[in-house]
Write an enzyme that holds these catalytic residues in place. Structure first.
Site, PDB file in Angstrom:
ATOM      1  N   GLU A 249       3.835 -39.764  42.060  1.00 49.35           N
ATOM      2  CA  GLU A 249       4.941 -40.707  42.291  1.00 49.35           C
ATOM      3  C   GLU A 249       4.519 -41.834  43.226  1.00 49.35           C
ATOM      4  O   GLU A 249       5.305 -42.314  44.038  1.00 49.35           O
ATOM      5  CB  GLU A 249       6.184 -39.991  42.834  1.00 49.35           C
ATOM      6  CG  GLU A 249       6.663 -38.818  42.011  1.00 49.35           C
ATOM      7  CD  GLU A 249       6.774 -39.139  40.531  1.00 49.35           C
ATOM      8  OE1 GLU A 249       6.965 -40.312  40.180  1.00 49.35           O
ATOM      9  OE2 GLU A 249       6.662 -38.214  39.715  1.00 49.35           O
ATOM     10  N   GLY A 250       3.289 -42.275  43.082  1.00 46.10           N
ATOM     11  CA  GLY A 250       2.739 -43.311  43.949  1.00 46.10           C
ATOM     12  C   GLY A 250       2.064 -42.662  45.141  1.00 46.10           C
ATOM     13  O   GLY A 250       2.725 -42.022  45.965  1.00 46.10           O
TER      14      GLY A 250
END
Length: 596
Positions: A443-444
């Protein structure tokens, strides 16, 4: 051998004594009638489900993992996962905070976050199946067409269908502008999507009757880069006009990743071979729609790490109280035993208190963010909604990166408490360390979160969002600065607030001259601001604990001791972080690439 007890008392403290959740909800028409008894009752039942249904499957799910039938492309989750999910659906848990218009219970997000913390403590791999579903629900609820909402939201709300986000491709992870998946328009308004995706959590499984994939792809006329990406909803089974399931859509699981942790979740390689999908939102603006799901996922990943921090702490404390090794340096503390319990040793206590402080600070921050989301969604005053949205935007990268970094430290400390026993499987602690490691990546990555915070959330608006949160600190310091008992908390909080202001201005000036300065300082900067936020909540917690000390409840004694530990032993990390952030990017870029 691990155990788990839901931290209901601390959740109640944060909701009712620290944040005043019920009073805040009274200003939001959808939640105005919700009282503390309702919130507490749901917490209790959610805790029972986590501790009694999903927690017993955690170790076995890790050992068994998921199984792919390469002939049918079907994935079987670990034993017990499907039955636990059916019980979850039957209990109405997926619908807890969803819109009543689609079968949801309409309860506040802040309550849902408590549920997810407990589920993640109990079994992160299992919890990812419903967790990603909630993100898909949010994206379609915000950007879906009326037809898409009618088709998908009731089933996602009930949990009978699950959801995924299909972003990453073999050649591109964070840089989605490089993705190659193609979407060809069809005469009936649908699209045929072709491409390959990897690292798709919950991408294929046998828990639900259908999987709703949200897929990023390019239209034939798409411009290059991230401005040419569109979002499509692609179901595993096509949905008939009457809502029943039709033909199998050609979106297949072609492999499962062999991972360090979260073995019970199916991290799938996905192939789309002309799969039928429909456009979500506007053409070429898929990232804007997907960011609803991505931001929800980033907060969700923070909750994953919070859950692991809590369960690792609980088990390390139990072990430290039972395990005897050596004598206390100041003399025996258990003279009736051949050695003292290791909890008497200062450094063991330091490791335990580090995990405890990071759990309690993370809980306060994450529930504060959840309450902000409730305000953003449900408050009648547009200015309040806008202010809440600004704070959520600022705090989201901190929840994702600071909490996941802290969990990696905390679970590692907790493993260290066990000594050699922590490194072997039977005690369960090494699984928490392995599971925690992914949370800093997906998620980054946390570096991406740091760049987002400093570059987009702070410098891009000249610090406007940061100043809004800073004003909360200023107001608190002015109010409590005259209280003698609060000096040990207020003074370091005020000092760090001033230092963050100066550091932000300095980095902003450097960035004008060289944008790489943002990259050189961002990771250190996020951790400094993370500590500033934690310090604010610990100071507020200490205020409540001081006021309640006279009750004789040991909970407040422990809360005060944890706050004092945080300010004495963890907050000083900011001094070195500020120094390294100020050192600039030159030491990182000076060496010629050929010399690496």
């Amino acid at each position: 051998m691990a155990t788990y007890t839901p931290p209901i008392r601390d959740m109640q403290f944060v909701m009712h004594e620290l944040l005043g959740v019920t009073d805040a909800l009274k200003a939001m028409p959808p939640h105005a009638e919700i009282d503390a008894d309702t919130l507490n009752a749901v917490l209790e039942e959610g805790g029972k489900f986590a501790a009694e249904v999903t927690f017993p499957l955690n170790a076995s799910g890790d050992e068994q993992g998921c199984t792919l039938d390469k002939t049918t492309h079907e994935v079987t989750a670990p034993k017990g996962f499907k039955a636990a999910y059916a019980q979850y659906v039957e209990g109405g848990w997926p619908a807890l905070s969803c819109d009543p218009a689609y079968g949801g219970q309409g309860l506040p997000i802040v309550l849902n976050q408590c549920l997810y913390e407990m589920l993640n403590s109990a079994n992160q791999a299992w919890t990812m199946y419903p967790g990603l579903t909630h993100g898909a629900y949010e994206a379609l609820h915000t950007h879906g067409t009326d037809e898409q909402k009618r088709t998908y939201l009731p089933k996602l709300t009930s949990g009978h269908w699950t959801g995924t986000m299909c972003l990453t491709e073999p050649h591109c992870g964070t840089d989605l502008g490089l993705l190659r998946s193609k979407a060809e328009p069809q005469a009936d308004g649908s699209y045929r999507i072709t491409g390959s995706k990897i690292f798709i959590s919950s991408g294929e499984h046998d828990l639900a009757e259908n999987i709703v994939h949200l897929v990023l792809a390019r239209l034939p006329d798409a411009p290059q880069g991230s401005k040419g990406i569109s979002l499509f909803v692609v179901p595993k089974f096509l949905v008939q006009p009457d809502g029943s399931l039709g033909a199998r859509n050609p979106i297949w699981c072609t492999g499962l990743e062999h991972k360090m942790g979260i073995h019970g979740n199916a991290t799938a390689q996905i192939s789309l071979d002309g799969a039928v999908g429909t456009l979500v939102g506007e053409p070429h603006k898929g990232l804007a729609a997907m960011f609803v799901m991505m931001n929800a996922a980033r907060l969700g990943v923070g909750m994953q790490s919070l859950g692991l921090t809590e369960v690792a702490y609980q088990n390390a404390v139990a072990y430290a109280k039972d395990r005897i090794q050596m004598r206390s340096l100041s003399g025996p503390k258990a003279p009736d035993k051949p050695a003292d319990p290791i909890i008497v040793h200062p450094d063991v206590r330091k490791m335990l208190l580090t995990a405890r402080a990071y759990a309690e600070g993370g809980r306060a921050l994450s529930l504060y963010c959840a309450l902000l989301i409730d305000r953003e969604l449900s408050h009648p005053d547009e200015a309040v909604r806008r202010d809440a949205a600004d704070q959520v935007a600022l705090l989201t990268p901190i929840v994702k990166a600071f909490l996941t970094d802290n969990a990696w430290l905390a679970t590692s400390h907790c493993l260290q408490v066990y000594g050699g026993h922590g490194y072997i499987r039977e005690w369960g602690m090494e699984q928490y360390v392995r599971d925690a490691r992914i949370n800093m990546i997906y998620e980054g990555t946390n570096t991406i979160q740091s760049l987002d915070l400093l570059g987009r959330k702070v410098l891009a608006d000249n610090g406007a969002k940061l100043k809004k949160f800073g004003q909360l600190i200023v107001d608190f310091v002015e109010e409590e600065g005259v209280v003698e008992a609060m000096q040990e908390f207020v003074n370091p909080l005020a000092d760090l607030g001033d230092k963050v202001t100066k550091l932000t201005s300095e980095l902003g000036m450097k960035a004008f001259g060289n944008a790489d300065e943002v990259g050189g300082a961002a990771v250190d900067y996020l951790r400094v601001v993370g500590h500033l936020v934690f310090a604010y909540f610990f100071a507020r917690s200490a205020k409540v604990a001081l006021e309640k000390q006279g009750t004789g409840d040991p909970f407040y004694t422990a809360k005060l001791a944890t706050a004092r530990f945080y300010f004495a032993k963890l907050l000083p990390e900011t001094a070195s972080l500020i120094r390294t952030a100020r050192s600039g990017v030159q030491p990182l870029l000076a060496m010629d690439e050929a010399l690496f």
